[in-house]
Design an enzyme around this catalytic site. Structure first.
Site, PDB file in Angstrom:
ATOM      1  N   GLY A 119       0.869  -1.479  -0.028  1.00  0.00           N
ATOM      2  CA  GLY A 119       0.013  -0.026  -0.130  1.00  0.00           C
ATOM      3  C   GLY A 119       0.804   1.281  -0.025  1.00  0.00           C
ATOM      4  N   ALA A 120       0.481   2.183   0.760  1.00  0.00           N
ATOM      5  CA  ALA A 120       1.134   3.613   0.907  1.00  0.00           C
ATOM      6  C   ALA A 120       2.411   3.621   1.398  1.00  0.00           C
ATOM      7  CB  ALA A 120       0.476   4.577   1.674  1.00  0.00           C
ATOM      8  N   GLY A 136       4.388   0.145   2.078  1.00  0.00           N
ATOM      9  CA  GLY A 136       5.058  -1.175   1.424  1.00  0.00           C
ATOM     10  C   GLY A 136       5.326  -0.798  -0.057  1.00  0.00           C
ATOM     11  N   LYS A 144       8.125   7.806  17.809  1.00  0.00           N
ATOM     12  CA  LYS A 144       7.105   8.107  16.362  1.00  0.00           C
ATOM     13  C   LYS A 144       5.822   8.310  16.860  1.00  0.00           C
ATOM     14  CE  LYS A 144       5.704   7.745  12.345  1.00  0.00           C
ATOM     15  NZ  LYS A 144       5.230   6.584  11.605  1.00  0.00           N
ATOM     16  N   ASN A 156       2.172  10.166  16.009  1.00  0.00           N
ATOM     17  CA  ASN A 156       0.769   9.274  15.672  1.00  0.00           C
ATOM     18  C   ASN A 156      -0.185   9.577  16.839  1.00  0.00           C
ATOM     19  OD1 ASN A 156       3.225   6.839  14.571  1.00  0.00           O
ATOM     20  ND2 ASN A 156       1.458   7.726  13.408  1.00  0.00           N
ATOM     21  N   ASN A 171      -3.082  11.071  14.322  1.00  0.00           N
ATOM     22  CA  ASN A 171      -4.052  10.009  13.985  1.00  0.00           C
ATOM     23  C   ASN A 171      -5.414  10.085  14.653  1.00  0.00           C
ATOM     24  OD1 ASN A 171      -2.604   7.688  12.213  1.00  0.00           O
ATOM     25  ND2 ASN A 171      -1.322   8.348  13.601  1.00  0.00           N
ATOM     26  N   GLU A 231      -6.504   1.595  13.798  1.00  0.00           N
ATOM     27  CA  GLU A 231      -5.402   0.729  14.371  1.00  0.00           C
ATOM     28  C   GLU A 231      -5.265   1.469  15.973  1.00  0.00           C
ATOM     29  OE1 GLU A 231      -2.472   2.080  11.138  1.00  0.00           O
ATOM     30  OE2 GLU A 231      -1.700  -0.205  11.515  1.00  0.00           O
TER      31      GLU A 231
END
Lengths: 311, 311
Positions: A11-12, A14, A185, A189, A193, A270
């Site tokens: 996806g975005a 990978g 990180k 997030n 997010n 997530e």
């Protein structure tokens, strides 16, 4: 000797990093799902602020059982699908394979290790604004570096080689202490997010409002304090890092984080690895993340409304 | 001797309680704004779960300068319009007039007293689900009692008479200690007003989700603890009251609080008196309302988006 790469989840994330590696001449095998037929026939396009590129011929698969054993497996699934790894990974593994979880959150490697006790596991932290913008097409809008850290690699020199390959391909990268890197990180997030979902807006909308910026900063400080409580004696993140993250985001292109896209598309979010694990981890050493717990509740409410209700 | 009433702000609250009083034979003068012409011509209708009624002929005005001096002024404006009181009230006041602020939040009476130092001021707490459902038409869906407390009344016996009039008109009421009563009301307003806006849903949606109910409860406890910090030595609210409020709301008809209606109609929200004042009041005695401050920030962000932005 060059490494053989597999990308699980094209996806975005990978698609971008696997694409960069393939574009620089590395052997990369891509597991695809909905885009499989399209990419097999037409290849993979990346529209990147650092320069567009097009992989005309791609090693594309729709099942890992058709893929070769690889030296490095880049996992870029949504963490909500990590339960699939137990079945997806075995065909890709030889005895020295390193699996790198390029995912956000805490506790991912520990969960995977339970299912694969002897596996060499590492984590990857992608600092990138990218998303799928069409069939077999990735958009890359800002940032782009990818940091890597060992979780249980008995062959850490392979991570150095991965870094070299990434640098060769044009990706900024370094090997970091993983636990600290994951917490760092999360300082991005956790506020962005969740808040873009609950407020239904982009990062730029949030950053345009001084009241919201204060709230985001206080949430970031909760992450910093949680991290430092957990890391006591092992690592420490300075509060100034939260300010740096704020300033970086202020100058970033208006962006909908992956969780916001999941929300927009009514997919599971997530929440577990990005919110619940850090909350419990901090709680286990006596630090209560009050605002983050509130944000998590709001996210769980939002998700339940669209996953389980009709309205 | 019967009291002469004025109602300033003939909406969901003023229209209902003023309407009840007028319907039971009291002399009530109504200040209207957008509905003035309609109500003057057609009267006022109340569709109530306790029995509909219709006031065919209403003392309707569109300016307080045309209204008689009254013994009791029921103020039922949005608190976002309280700055208008300085001009609206004088024509209605004789030396013994009592002004009752039937509004939510903290610090309203003190602000008004600054502009009218000698005025007899009281506060009113309406526990009612009602809203304007059309021109000159109020809908009343659930609950309905109205508690009253003196702020600076030198003639408190008049409040007893107001209570009697309300009871005669079919409204459950009692005279309470005002500061405690205002805090108790906030135990409902603070969680439900804000969260229905931020989550864009009704009270029933919130109550259907156990995670959200836990969050609402923890917000209520912040109000209780804030109140008890402020009231130390004077009053105390038991934590069990928060549970009672939760259970009451669970059994209430699905409801959009007034702040949610303001949000839906892109009107200013009553953030100042319902959130900012309680937050500073608690802060001034050393209690930090962390979740409530976060909710306030989210509300301020939402409001700024629709009041000041184009999107």
């Amino acid at each position: 000797m060059s490494l053989k790469y597999a990308v699980v989840g094209t996806g975005a994330i990978g698609g971008y990093y696997g694409g960069k590696l393939a574009n620089s001449g590395q052997e990369v095998h891509f597991l695809l799902h909905s885009d499989y037929e399209y990419v097999k026939r037409n290849g993979l396009k990346v529209d990147s602020v650092h320069g567009d590129f097009y992989l005309k011929s791609v090693h594309a698969y729709n099942s890992t059982s058709d893929m070769p054993k690889c030296d490095v497996v880049l996992v870029a699934l949504k963490t909500t699908n990590n339960k699939l790894l137990k079945e997806l990974l075995p065909p890709l593994l030889h005895k020295d394979t390193v699996v790198i979880l390029i995912q956000n959150g805490l506790g991912l490697e520990a969960d995977l290790q339970k299912d694969f006790p002897g596996l060499n596991i590492a984590g990857g932290l992608a600092f990138i604004c990218s998303s799928k913008i069409g069939e077999g097409r990735i958009g890359h809008f800002d940032e782009g570096h990818l940091n890597i850290g060992s979780y249980s690699c008995t062959n850490p020199e392979i991570l150095e080689q991965v870094c070299n390959d990434l640098i060769q391909s044009g990706v900024r990268t370094q090997v970091l202490e993983l636990e600290k890197a994951r917490w760092m990180k999360l300082i991005w997030n956790i506020p962005y997010n969740g808040m873009t979902v609950v407020m239904n807006c982009t990062t730029a909308n949030l950053m345009s409002d001084p009241v919201m910026v204060d709230l985001l900063y206080s949430i970031m400080l909760e992450v910093v304090h949680g991290a430092n409580s957990v890391g006591r004696g092992r690592f420490s993140i300075p509060e100034s890092y939260a300010r740096d993250i704020l300033e970086m985001t202020r100058h970033m292109t208006p962006y909908s984080p992956s969780m916001k896209l999941d929300f927009d598309n009514r997919r599971p979010m997530e929440i577990e690895y990005i919110y619940s694990r850090p909350i419990s981890k901090a709680q286990s050493v006596g630090y209560k993340m009050t605002r983050i717990t509130m944000l998590r509740s709001q996210l769980q409410f939002v998700e339940a409304q669209y996953l389980f209700c009709d309205k």
